[in-house]
Scaffold this motif. Sequence first.
Motif, PDB file in Angstrom:
ATOM      1  N   UNK A 112      -2.300  13.960  -6.882  1.00  0.00           N
ATOM      2  CA  UNK A 112      -0.939  14.456  -6.695  1.00  0.00           C
ATOM      3  C   UNK A 112      -0.493  14.266  -5.251  1.00  0.00           C
ATOM      4  N   UNK A 113      -1.401  14.494  -4.293  1.00  0.00           N
ATOM      5  CA  UNK A 113      -1.062  14.303  -2.882  1.00  0.00           C
ATOM      6  C   UNK A 113      -0.851  12.824  -2.578  1.00  0.00           C
ATOM      7  N   UNK A 146       2.836  10.076  -1.356  1.00  0.00           N
ATOM      8  CA  UNK A 146       2.882   9.141  -0.230  1.00  0.00           C
ATOM      9  C   UNK A 146       3.488   7.789  -0.598  1.00  0.00           C
ATOM     10  N   UNK A 147       3.564   7.476  -1.894  1.00  0.00           N
ATOM     11  CA  UNK A 147       4.084   6.187  -2.356  1.00  0.00           C
ATOM     12  C   UNK A 147       5.159   6.417  -3.409  1.00  0.00           C
ATOM     13  N   UNK A 148       5.808   5.319  -3.833  1.00  0.00           N
ATOM     14  CA  UNK A 148       6.912   5.482  -4.772  1.00  0.00           C
ATOM     15  C   UNK A 148       6.502   5.518  -6.242  1.00  0.00           C
ATOM     16  N   UNK A 149       5.298   4.990  -6.580  1.00  0.00           N
ATOM     17  CA  UNK A 149       4.869   5.028  -7.977  1.00  0.00           C
ATOM     18  C   UNK A 149       3.350   4.929  -8.059  1.00  0.00           C
ATOM     19  N   UNK A 150       2.826   5.215  -9.234  1.00  0.00           N
ATOM     20  CA  UNK A 150       1.379   5.132  -9.415  1.00  0.00           C
ATOM     21  C   UNK A 150       0.901   3.693  -9.356  1.00  0.00           C
ATOM     22  N   UNK A 151       1.768   2.760  -9.734  1.00  0.00           N
ATOM     23  CA  UNK A 151       1.401   1.343  -9.669  1.00  0.00           C
ATOM     24  C   UNK A 151       1.273   0.880  -8.217  1.00  0.00           C
ATOM     25  N   UNK A 152       2.166   1.369  -7.377  1.00  0.00           N
ATOM     26  CA  UNK A 152       2.093   1.068  -5.947  1.00  0.00           C
ATOM     27  C   UNK A 152       0.817   1.641  -5.359  1.00  0.00           C
ATOM     28  N   UNK A 173     -12.682   5.075  -2.089  1.00  0.00           N
ATOM     29  CA  UNK A 173     -12.533   6.455  -1.617  1.00  0.00           C
ATOM     30  C   UNK A 173     -12.007   6.485  -0.192  1.00  0.00           C
ATOM     31  N   UNK A 174     -12.495   5.561   0.639  1.00  0.00           N
ATOM     32  CA  UNK A 174     -12.017   5.485   2.024  1.00  0.00           C
ATOM     33  C   UNK A 174     -10.545   5.092   2.044  1.00  0.00           C
ATOM     34  N   UNK A 175     -10.155   4.144   1.198  1.00  0.00           N
ATOM     35  CA  UNK A 175      -8.754   3.725   1.177  1.00  0.00           C
ATOM     36  C   UNK A 175      -7.846   4.850   0.694  1.00  0.00           C
ATOM     37  N   UNK A 176      -8.285   5.648  -0.299  1.00  0.00           N
ATOM     38  CA  UNK A 176      -7.495   6.807  -0.720  1.00  0.00           C
ATOM     39  C   UNK A 176      -7.330   7.797   0.422  1.00  0.00           C
ATOM     40  N   UNK A 177      -8.380   8.000   1.191  1.00  0.00           N
ATOM     41  CA  UNK A 177      -8.295   8.919   2.315  1.00  0.00           C
ATOM     42  C   UNK A 177      -7.335   8.389   3.389  1.00  0.00           C
ATOM     43  N   UNK A 178      -7.360   7.086   3.616  1.00  0.00           N
ATOM     44  CA  UNK A 178      -6.429   6.492   4.580  1.00  0.00           C
ATOM     45  C   UNK A 178      -4.985   6.665   4.122  1.00  0.00           C
ATOM     46  N   UNK A 179      -4.734   6.491   2.831  1.00  0.00           N
ATOM     47  CA  UNK A 179      -3.385   6.672   2.298  1.00  0.00           C
ATOM     48  C   UNK A 179      -2.956   8.123   2.433  1.00  0.00           C
ATOM     49  N   UNK A 180      -3.869   9.047   2.143  1.00  0.00           N
ATOM     50  CA  UNK A 180      -3.565  10.475   2.234  1.00  0.00           C
ATOM     51  C   UNK A 180      -3.192  10.881   3.656  1.00  0.00           C
ATOM     52  N   UNK A 201      -2.505   4.134   6.271  1.00  0.00           N
ATOM     53  CA  UNK A 201      -2.090   2.931   5.563  1.00  0.00           C
ATOM     54  C   UNK A 201      -0.803   3.288   4.830  1.00  0.00           C
ATOM     55  N   UNK A 202       0.249   2.498   5.073  1.00  0.00           N
ATOM     56  CA  UNK A 202       1.562   2.798   4.502  1.00  0.00           C
ATOM     57  C   UNK A 202       2.064   1.583   3.744  1.00  0.00           C
ATOM     58  N   UNK A 203       2.641   1.820   2.573  1.00  0.00           N
ATOM     59  CA  UNK A 203       3.191   0.750   1.760  1.00  0.00           C
ATOM     60  C   UNK A 203       4.555   0.354   2.312  1.00  0.00           C
ATOM     61  N   UNK A 204       4.787  -0.932   2.455  1.00  0.00           N
ATOM     62  CA  UNK A 204       6.104  -1.446   2.831  1.00  0.00           C
ATOM     63  C   UNK A 204       6.449  -2.596   1.892  1.00  0.00           C
ATOM     64  N   UNK A 205       7.708  -2.741   1.626  1.00  0.00           N
ATOM     65  CA  UNK A 205       8.165  -3.843   0.789  1.00  0.00           C
ATOM     66  C   UNK A 205       8.085  -5.135   1.587  1.00  0.00           C
ATOM     67  N   UNK A 206       7.674  -6.193   0.946  1.00  0.00           N
ATOM     68  CA  UNK A 206       7.649  -7.498   1.595  1.00  0.00           C
ATOM     69  C   UNK A 206       9.089  -7.973   1.768  1.00  0.00           C
ATOM     70  N   UNK A 207       9.404  -8.505   2.938  1.00  0.00           N
ATOM     71  CA  UNK A 207      10.781  -8.985   3.118  1.00  0.00           C
ATOM     72  C   UNK A 207      11.042 -10.203   2.234  1.00  0.00           C
ATOM     73  N   UNK A 208      12.238 -10.258   1.711  1.00  0.00           N
ATOM     74  CA  UNK A 208      12.591 -11.383   0.854  1.00  0.00           C
ATOM     75  C   UNK A 208      12.888 -12.590   1.725  1.00  0.00           C
ATOM     76  N   UNK A 209      12.380 -13.724   1.308  1.00  0.00           N
ATOM     77  CA  UNK A 209      12.640 -14.947   2.048  1.00  0.00           C
ATOM     78  C   UNK A 209      14.046 -15.425   1.719  1.00  0.00           C
ATOM     79  N   UNK A 210      14.791 -15.818   2.754  1.00  0.00           N
ATOM     80  CA  UNK A 210      16.151 -16.301   2.469  1.00  0.00           C
ATOM     81  C   UNK A 210      16.095 -17.627   1.713  1.00  0.00           C
TER      82      UNK A 210
END
Length: 109
Positions: free
Chosen positions: A14-15, A19-25, A65-72, A76-85
């Motif tokens: 739940x925590x 931190x992110x927009x969806x469970x898939x992310x 487990x380490x990556x989950x802790x980093x996200x918590x 580590x933060x999710x960012x959208x990839x910029x769209x290529x023109x």
Amino acid sequence: MALDHNTMINPPIENLLDKVDSKFTLVTLAARRARNINSYFNQLGDGLGGMIPPQVSSTARKPLSISFQEISEQKIVWTEAPEEPELPEVEEDPEATAQAAADAAKSDD
């Protein structure tokens, strides 16, 4: 969406979902980072130093487990990839294309 009982995942899912927009992310971000952490530990003996080490001090031994802790801890933060023109369509000159093919044929002889 809070649960009152203990879960196996620490930090609680739940925590992490906050931190992110969806469970898939969350799954994608955690899996990619776990692969990076695994690669970091695998290349330690080689002295290459190309991978980013874990960003948290953790008692966990598993990369996921380490990556989950980093996200918590928002290391580590999710960012959208910029769209290529989109590049404008370039119309090719048929004469230039024919000349380039002829030049290529001459150089092959």
